[in-house]
Design a protein around this motif. Structure first.
Motif, PDB file in Angstrom:
ATOM      1  N   ILE A 260      47.405 110.244  22.062  1.00  0.00           N
ATOM      2  CA  ILE A 260      47.629 109.075  22.925  1.00  0.00           C
ATOM      3  C   ILE A 260      48.574 108.131  22.196  1.00  0.00           C
ATOM      4  N   ILE A 261      49.667 107.768  22.842  1.00  0.00           N
ATOM      5  CA  ILE A 261      50.670 106.884  22.256  1.00  0.00           C
ATOM      6  C   ILE A 261      50.962 105.758  23.244  1.00  0.00           C
ATOM      7  N   TRP A 262      50.980 104.525  22.749  1.00  0.00           N
ATOM      8  CA  TRP A 262      51.449 103.419  23.582  1.00  0.00           C
ATOM      9  C   TRP A 262      52.371 102.543  22.739  1.00  0.00           C
ATOM     10  N   SER A 263      53.432 102.037  23.346  1.00  0.00           N
ATOM     11  CA  SER A 263      54.459 101.323  22.589  1.00  0.00           C
ATOM     12  C   SER A 263      55.081 100.219  23.424  1.00  0.00           C
ATOM     13  N   ASN A 264      55.608  99.210  22.736  1.00  0.00           N
ATOM     14  CA  ASN A 264      56.374  98.117  23.330  1.00  0.00           C
ATOM     15  C   ASN A 264      57.774  98.112  22.741  1.00  0.00           C
ATOM     16  N   ASN A 265      58.764  97.833  23.578  1.00  0.00           N
ATOM     17  CA  ASN A 265      60.138  97.667  23.122  1.00  0.00           C
ATOM     18  C   ASN A 265      60.748  96.480  23.856  1.00  0.00           C
ATOM     19  N   LEU A 266      61.196  95.481  23.086  1.00  0.00           N
ATOM     20  CA  LEU A 266      61.713  94.249  23.665  1.00  0.00           C
ATOM     21  C   LEU A 266      63.069  93.908  23.058  1.00  0.00           C
ATOM     22  N   ALA A 267      63.871  93.208  23.852  1.00  0.00           N
ATOM     23  CA  ALA A 267      65.131  92.648  23.366  1.00  0.00           C
ATOM     24  C   ALA A 267      65.406  91.385  24.161  1.00  0.00           C
ATOM     25  N   SER A 268      65.941  90.366  23.503  1.00  0.00           N
ATOM     26  CA  SER A 268      66.229  89.115  24.209  1.00  0.00           C
ATOM     27  C   SER A 268      67.475  88.448  23.623  1.00  0.00           C
ATOM     28  N   PHE A 269      68.120  87.676  24.474  1.00  0.00           N
ATOM     29  CA  PHE A 269      69.291  86.884  24.103  1.00  0.00           C
ATOM     30  C   PHE A 269      69.020  85.442  24.517  1.00  0.00           C
ATOM     31  N   ARG A 270      69.334  84.500  23.630  1.00  0.00           N
ATOM     32  CA  ARG A 270      69.082  83.090  23.946  1.00  0.00           C
ATOM     33  C   ARG A 270      70.293  82.234  23.592  1.00  0.00           C
ATOM     34  N   PHE A 271      70.662  81.361  24.539  1.00  0.00           N
ATOM     35  CA  PHE A 271      71.722  80.369  24.322  1.00  0.00           C
ATOM     36  C   PHE A 271      71.101  79.001  24.539  1.00  0.00           C
ATOM     37  N   LEU A 272      71.086  78.198  23.459  1.00  0.00           N
ATOM     38  CA  LEU A 272      70.438  76.896  23.496  1.00  0.00           C
ATOM     39  C   LEU A 272      71.473  75.833  23.172  1.00  0.00           C
ATOM     40  N   LYS A 273      71.634  74.878  24.082  1.00  0.00           N
ATOM     41  CA  LYS A 273      72.652  73.840  23.915  1.00  0.00           C
ATOM     42  C   LYS A 273      72.016  72.465  24.052  1.00  0.00           C
ATOM     43  N   LYS A 274      72.113  71.687  23.007  1.00  0.00           N
ATOM     44  CA  LYS A 274      71.626  70.314  23.039  1.00  0.00           C
ATOM     45  C   LYS A 274      72.785  69.422  23.482  1.00  0.00           C
ATOM     46  N   ILE A 275      72.782  69.067  24.751  1.00  0.00           N
ATOM     47  CA  ILE A 275      73.889  68.292  25.317  1.00  0.00           C
ATOM     48  C   ILE A 275      73.902  66.885  24.739  1.00  0.00           C
ATOM     49  N   SER A 276      72.721  66.305  24.602  1.00  0.00           N
ATOM     50  CA  SER A 276      72.555  65.001  23.969  1.00  0.00           C
ATOM     51  C   SER A 276      71.152  64.942  23.395  1.00  0.00           C
ATOM     52  N   ASP A 277      70.785  63.794  22.844  1.00  0.00           N
ATOM     53  CA  ASP A 277      69.444  63.669  22.272  1.00  0.00           C
ATOM     54  C   ASP A 277      68.354  63.819  23.324  1.00  0.00           C
ATOM     55  N   ARG A 278      68.711  63.662  24.590  1.00  0.00           N
ATOM     56  CA  ARG A 278      67.703  63.718  25.650  1.00  0.00           C
ATOM     57  C   ARG A 278      67.937  64.852  26.654  1.00  0.00           C
ATOM     58  N   LYS A 279      69.015  65.608  26.483  1.00  0.00           N
ATOM     59  CA  LYS A 279      69.333  66.654  27.454  1.00  0.00           C
ATOM     60  C   LYS A 279      69.512  67.994  26.732  1.00  0.00           C
ATOM     61  N   LEU A 280      68.879  69.042  27.292  1.00  0.00           N
ATOM     62  CA  LEU A 280      68.874  70.361  26.655  1.00  0.00           C
ATOM     63  C   LEU A 280      69.069  71.444  27.714  1.00  0.00           C
ATOM     64  N   PHE A 281      69.972  72.382  27.427  1.00  0.00           N
ATOM     65  CA  PHE A 281      70.191  73.525  28.318  1.00  0.00           C
ATOM     66  C   PHE A 281      69.731  74.788  27.594  1.00  0.00           C
ATOM     67  N   ASP A 282      68.968  75.628  28.293  1.00  0.00           N
ATOM     68  CA  ASP A 282      68.367  76.805  27.674  1.00  0.00           C
ATOM     69  C   ASP A 282      68.557  78.012  28.595  1.00  0.00           C
ATOM     70  N   LEU A 283      69.173  79.076  28.088  1.00  0.00           N
ATOM     71  CA  LEU A 283      69.398  80.297  28.857  1.00  0.00           C
ATOM     72  C   LEU A 283      68.811  81.473  28.080  1.00  0.00           C
ATOM     73  N   ILE A 284      67.993  82.296  28.748  1.00  0.00           N
ATOM     74  CA  ILE A 284      67.350  83.449  28.115  1.00  0.00           C
ATOM     75  C   ILE A 284      67.515  84.672  29.005  1.00  0.00           C
ATOM     76  N   GLY A 285      67.985  85.757  28.435  1.00  0.00           N
ATOM     77  CA  GLY A 285      67.997  87.054  29.096  1.00  0.00           C
ATOM     78  C   GLY A 285      67.149  88.031  28.297  1.00  0.00           C
ATOM     79  N   TYR A 286      66.415  88.911  28.959  1.00  0.00           N
ATOM     80  CA  TYR A 286      65.495  89.760  28.214  1.00  0.00           C
ATOM     81  C   TYR A 286      65.286  91.119  28.877  1.00  0.00           C
ATOM     82  N   TYR A 287      64.807  92.050  28.068  1.00  0.00           N
ATOM     83  CA  TYR A 287      64.303  93.342  28.517  1.00  0.00           C
ATOM     84  C   TYR A 287      62.965  93.581  27.818  1.00  0.00           C
TER      85      TYR A 287
END
Length: 373
Positions: A260-287
């Protein structure tokens, strides 16, 4: 007085982490705004007692609203829910089987964890429709100079290697494996189980307000039991000449195998941009992929040098017991591919607005080669 000359200071990043981009102070403010949110840092996890050393899920079990059904299991039963009703994210990618050894140890390496956002309820809509809780885990980006960490406990060997590539790149690789199956071989004892997990991350900081990271994760558990009994052609087994009675031409085997075998395989990409001290943009793609396989075998197999008569006897025995010539395979493969983005605007210490969206596609495939159990 002596002239010491000009002293020139060259700006250089000493270290960086997603916490610097997001701002730990902002996370703490979010923690005060959302009463169900708890922020757990890497320093909090090792202090939690555990058979396998510091463990992510053992740390969660100390929180309010979490019920532990056994000292030997770190599966989470939160506010009456079952373990499959908890959403576990690793760098934005969901893990659908986050445990080793049937729940004794988590598949997330404690040495790799930077911080965890833990929601025990009333979590934001961005986390979807899970009923019990959310564990949003972010791993460490690496260090400024080459470093290594090795640990051995009662269950596993754990190693981490990390470093940098210039001032803007950081990398880290972590690997764990249980060792008691290998230890059993030294004492001629069969231990039919092992697990491993490997996780790595590459982070790029082009400036003080932008972070780009790629991470990957793989884990596998295998439970294998196998036995083999030697049999001999009944027409020659009583032959007075032992060389004939037990010759390879008269030999066959009764083989039983469960794998019996069970497995996980993951990959992710993240783009994080701090526009200002109060504004944040976050983009994540994953498998995220979850794979399970069952291999089963129970039959009589002739020796490679078996005679035609012995092979005929083996065929008759297999037919009498309904044992098929070949392996039984059952496989199940699940995959989740998604993209998420959000815009976080902190208006004041007491007001925070988050807007965003995303999509995911899920695929399930299962296959049976034979079904004779």
């Amino acid at each position: 007085d002596r002239d010491l000359g000009n002293i020139i200071l060259i700006p250089k990043a000493i270290s960086f982490s997603p916490l610097q981009i997001i701002g730990e102070s902002n996370l703490r403010k979010l923690e005060s705004l959302e009463t169900s949110l708890r922020l757990i840092t890497a320093d909090d996890i090792p202090s939690i007692p555990s058979i396998a050393g510091g463990d992510v899920f053992r740390a969660i079990q100390t929180m309010e609203g979490v019920n532990s059904t056994s000292e030997l299991s770190n599966q989470l039963y939160i506010r009456g829910g079952t373990p499959d009703q908890n959403l576990v994210l690793l760098n934005g990618a969901p893990i659908y089987q986050p445990f080793h050894l049937f729940g004794l140890s988590s598949s997330v390496n404690e040495a790799a964890v930077d911080y965890i956002k833990y929601y025990s309820g009333c979590y934001p809509a961005e986390y979807g429709d899970y009923m019990s809780s959310v564990l949003d885990i972010t791993t460490k980006p690496g260090t400024d100079s080459l470093a290594a960490k090795v640990a051995i406990n009662l269950l596993e060997f754990d190693g981490t290697l990390m470093g940098s590539l210039g001032d803007k790149w950081r990398w880290r690789a972590s690997y764990r494996r249980s060792y008691y199956d290998k230890l059993g071989e030294l004492f001629d004892v069969t231990i039919p189980y092992y697990f491993y997990d490997a996780e790595g991350k590459i982070s790029y900081l082009p400036n003080s307000k932008t972070l780009i990271s790629i991470s990957a994760f793989s884990s596998e558990d295998e439970y294998l039991t196998k036995s083999q009994e030697i049999k001999y052609n009944r027409y020659y087994k009583s032959h007075p000449d032992s060389a004939i009675a037990f010759a390879d031409s008269n030999k066959y085997y009764f083989v039983k195998e469960n794998d019996i075998i069970w497995s996980n395989n993951l990959a992710s990409f993240r783009f994080l941009k701090k526009i200002s001290d109060r504004k944040l943009f976050d983009l994540i793609g994953y498998y995220s992929g979850l794979n399970q396989r069952l291999k089963y075998q129970k039959r009589y197999i002739p020796h490679v040098h078996a005679s035609l008569l012995t092979r005929s006897i083996v065929s008759e025995v297999n037919e009498d017991y309904g044992l098929k010539d070949g392996l039984t395979y059952a496989t199940a493969n699940f995959a989740d591919v998604g993209l998420k983005l959000k815009y976080d605007w902190t208006i004041s210490d007491r007001t925070n607005i988050i807007a965003g969206g995303g999509f995911s596609s899920r695929f399930l495939d299962y296959h049976w080669d034979m079904a004779d159990f």
